[in-house]
Write a protein that holds these residues in place. Structure first.
Motif: not given
Length: 379
Positions: A165, A199, A247-253
């Motif tokens: 990503h 993105d 959509n790529y998963p939200d990895t920040t969390r």
């Protein structure tokens, strides 16, 4: 179409372009190599529909020694043609297309005739213009790719996870990959801020092939992004890849912001110890090693065990250990690949709990590179 060229120059370009050609394709013409000769030079193209590589040999360059007799185009069977060129006896070779796409290849006393195809039937590559292309340092881009592709998924059930990503905003490029067991994230500071945000998800396989083309003699790579394609321009070579949809998963969390135990190791020493511990763990079905950290006695011990073979125990050297005592188990292969990406640096490993993911960052530059590994439940 007829030309003569220095064989070594032609072979180098041919090898680059051949990276994109697969024998397993549903479009028969894509098993071929496309050659287009104009007055200005020779363009070679290879594609498997996912990756396309186009490389140019300029007629004006003295090193190429490209002598053009007549212009034209042809598609030749890539595998046979490559083998022929590799084995030709002389330093130069001549290629001539005759009637019905019959192609004559001569070098010294050697002469081959192979059947070609009409180049007009070859799929056209997209034109990707960029009002503000991104310029990246080739060495840094290669490092970024090698540090992130290790974490892409091999499972086609979640296609987006088979890619890396890329998020580009302002003066920063962030690349992240995860297979849901581990994560690797690298950020770069761009020399020139971009006015357009991007993105996109680039297939891991495409990036691996791109990385192999980034040799030491290349300084800069130009990056252009379109709706469903990305283009990397490396000197006289254009490397196209399709983008993954979704959509790529939200990895920040996923990345912990605090820790209860931290320890600093020299990455090469820890890597060597884990390689030794995994000699036995690989023999067992679960392939797990265990790390025990004792803050009171300032000790770090790694264990590997296989019920059939035996066990290994090693006291680890470290430069700092603080926080709470901890015992944690993990897949040694994930840890080895993570540590190899750090090279010769010191790495800080931060833990929050025995069953919570832990992070690895380089001690000197913790803001630009982080890896995360999920531990293994052993009870």
């Amino acid at each position: 179409m007829k030309f003569t060229i220095t064989r070594s120059v032609f072979l180098k370009t041919l090898n680059d372009v051949s990276r994109a050609i697969s024998s397993k394709t549903t479009i028969p013409i894509l098993t071929g190599l496309k050659l287009v000769l104009s007055d200005t030079g020779l363009v070679l193209t290879g594609s498997d529909a996912d990756i396309s590589i186009e490389s140019r040999i300029n007629a004006t360059s003295e090193n190429n020694d490209l002598q053009i007799e007549s212009t034209g185009s042809i598609v030749l069977p890539a595998r046979f043609f490559s083998e022929i060129v590799k084995r030709l006896p002389e330093n130069t070779m001549t290629l001539e297309v005759k009637d019905n796409f019959q192609t004559l290849i001569t070098s010294g006393s050697s002469e081959f005739t192979i059947n070609g195809l009409d180049a007009n039937n070859y799929p056209r590559l997209p034109e990707i213009s960029a009002p503000q292309p991104l310029m990246l340092n080739a060495e840094v881009l290669k490092q970024l790719i090698n540090q992130t592709v290790i974490a892409v998924s091999n499972q086609e059930s979640r296609p987006v996870l088979t890619g890396v990503h890329f998020v580009i905003s302002g003066a920063q490029l962030m690349a992240v990959a995860t297979d849901s067991h581990r994560l690797s994230q690298r950020t770069l500071d761009l020399e020139q801020p971009t006015t357009t945000d991007y993105d996109v998800i680039i297939p891991g396989k495409s990036l691996v092939e791109l990385s192999r083309m980034l040799t030491d003699d290349i300084d800069q790579v130009e990056l252009r992004i379109a709706e469903n394609q990305v283009l990397f321009i490396i000197g006289q070579t254009a490397f196209y890849s399709r983008l993954l949809e979704g959509n790529y998963p939200d990895t920040t969390r996923l990345i912990p912001t605090s820790s209860t135990t931290t320890v600093e190791f020299a990455a090469p020493a820890l890597l060597a110890a884990i390689q030794r511990a995994s000699l036995l763990s690989h023999e067992s079905r679960n392939n797990v090693v265990r790390l025990t950290l004792d803050v009171a006695t300032q000790s770090a011990i790694i264990y590997g065990n296989s019920p059939d073979v035996g066990n290994v125990e090693e006291v680890l050297q470290f430069s700092a250990l603080s926080g709470e005592n901890l015992e944690i188990s993990f897949n040694p292969d994930y840890m080895k690949e993570a540590l190899q990406a750090f090279g010769q640096t010191t790495v800080e490993v931060a833990f929050t709990a025995p069953l919570r993911p832990f992070t690895l960052v380089p001690s000197e530059d913790r803001d630009h590179f982080i890896q995360l590994i999920t531990p293994v439940r052993t009870y």
